[in-house]
Design a protein around this motif. Sequence first.
Motif, PDB file in Angstrom:
ATOM      1  N   ALA A  12       0.863  -1.184   0.000  1.00 17.42           N
ATOM      2  CA  ALA A  12       0.000   0.000   0.000  1.00 17.42           C
ATOM      3  C   ALA A  12       0.892   1.224   0.000  1.00 17.42           C
ATOM      4  O   ALA A  12       1.853   1.288   0.759  1.00 17.42           O
ATOM      5  N   ASP A  42       1.221   5.485   0.073  1.00 22.13           N
ATOM      6  CA  ASP A  42       0.697   6.848   0.192  1.00 22.13           C
ATOM      7  C   ASP A  42       1.703   7.742  -0.499  1.00 22.13           C
ATOM      8  O   ASP A  42       2.748   8.052   0.040  1.00 22.13           O
ATOM      9  N   CYS A  61      -2.988   5.806  -2.759  1.00 20.96           N
ATOM     10  CA  CYS A  61      -4.005   6.828  -2.531  1.00 20.96           C
ATOM     11  C   CYS A  61      -3.692   8.111  -3.289  1.00 20.96           C
ATOM     12  O   CYS A  61      -2.549   8.453  -3.536  1.00 20.96           O
ATOM     13  N   ALA A  79      -9.139   7.052   2.647  1.00 19.71           N
ATOM     14  CA  ALA A  79      -8.081   6.278   3.301  1.00 19.71           C
ATOM     15  C   ALA A  79      -7.834   6.805   4.709  1.00 19.71           C
ATOM     16  O   ALA A  79      -7.663   6.031   5.654  1.00 19.71           O
ATOM     17  N   THR A 105      -4.845   2.970   3.869  1.00 16.07           N
ATOM     18  CA  THR A 105      -4.583   2.325   2.583  1.00 16.07           C
ATOM     19  C   THR A 105      -4.206   0.862   2.810  1.00 16.07           C
ATOM     20  O   THR A 105      -4.630  -0.028   2.072  1.00 16.07           O
TER      21      THR A 105
END
Length: 344
Positions: free
Chosen positions: A12, A14, A108, A141, A326
């Motif tokens: 995941a 960001d 995200c 998120a 996320t």
Amino acid sequence: MGFFDFLTEDIAIDLGTANTLIVHNGKVVVDSPSIVARDRTTGKIIAVGKEAAMMQGKTHENIKTIRPLKDGVIADFDASEKMISMFIKEIPALKKKWFTPSLRMVICIPSGITEVEMRAVKDSAERVNGKEVYLIHEPMAAAIGIGVDIMQPKGNMIVDIGGGTTEIAVIALGGIVCDKSVKIAGDVFTNDIVYYMRTQHNLYVGERTAEKIKIQIGSATEDLEVPPEEMSVQGRDLLTGKPKEVKIGYREIAKALDKSILRVEDAVMETLSQTPPELAADIYNTGIYLAGGGSMLRGLDKRLSQKTDLPVYIAEDPLRAVVRGTGITLKNLDKYKSVLANKY
């Protein structure tokens, strides 16, 4: 679990204007500034993340530091791709593997992003071996990361103040009901401080120093209960050209940031004014949640609370709320499928 699942890793990301965070196996494994240093003569990337951040403002003509993301979206396609792939290579568990696994990713993105910009993020991810790439909106998120149950028929308001953008959203039933994305966030605060030091103290300070001032004594109001101590700031005197030092207090920084914070307040008020009445009633009870690095500015929660007459809560570990959300989404993809922002 088929043979190919064994070859796939879940991560995941960001992808932020100021910092990029990566979660793998439920842990934050990469937390680095989104900065790349490039050698101008060869075009090679010589450093990313913390290493490149140390070089910022201190380079000669052969080295250039780039921030590949501007206002939460990819501005320099090539640099951002190299940065993402170098960060992925830094993940400890993937370092040990003798081949690069294919990746399933959730990334995200800001809520005000266009289709073209979404495409750019997706393409970047696919080039670094992303086989399945999902996108999720930042406020969504953040809400999941804070621990809000977003699937309930209940309104929640999230204000996520990052480096490039402030995302404000009202969320209910796993969707964004109304949102606003303003390009006033951490970077603008930093520039406000640079400008203030120049105009009020004739002192020219760099971005890194301004960032330090913001973190050490930054404030959103002039009356703090626990004021931070004064800080010595070094820079270049604009009149004599000599290096010099001045002492500044948090009240001055509050003055410097006042205009920008007003604009964040206005954006929050505007979002509240567009909220359907039933959800407004919920928000009256639940209040506003703050996430992102900008929410750590002293007194900001109090100031927003006075402006909106609502309770304001800061997420725990606000810097990581978005990436945590996320990561949770990635773990429970089936549950959160409807939340994802894959529009095409």
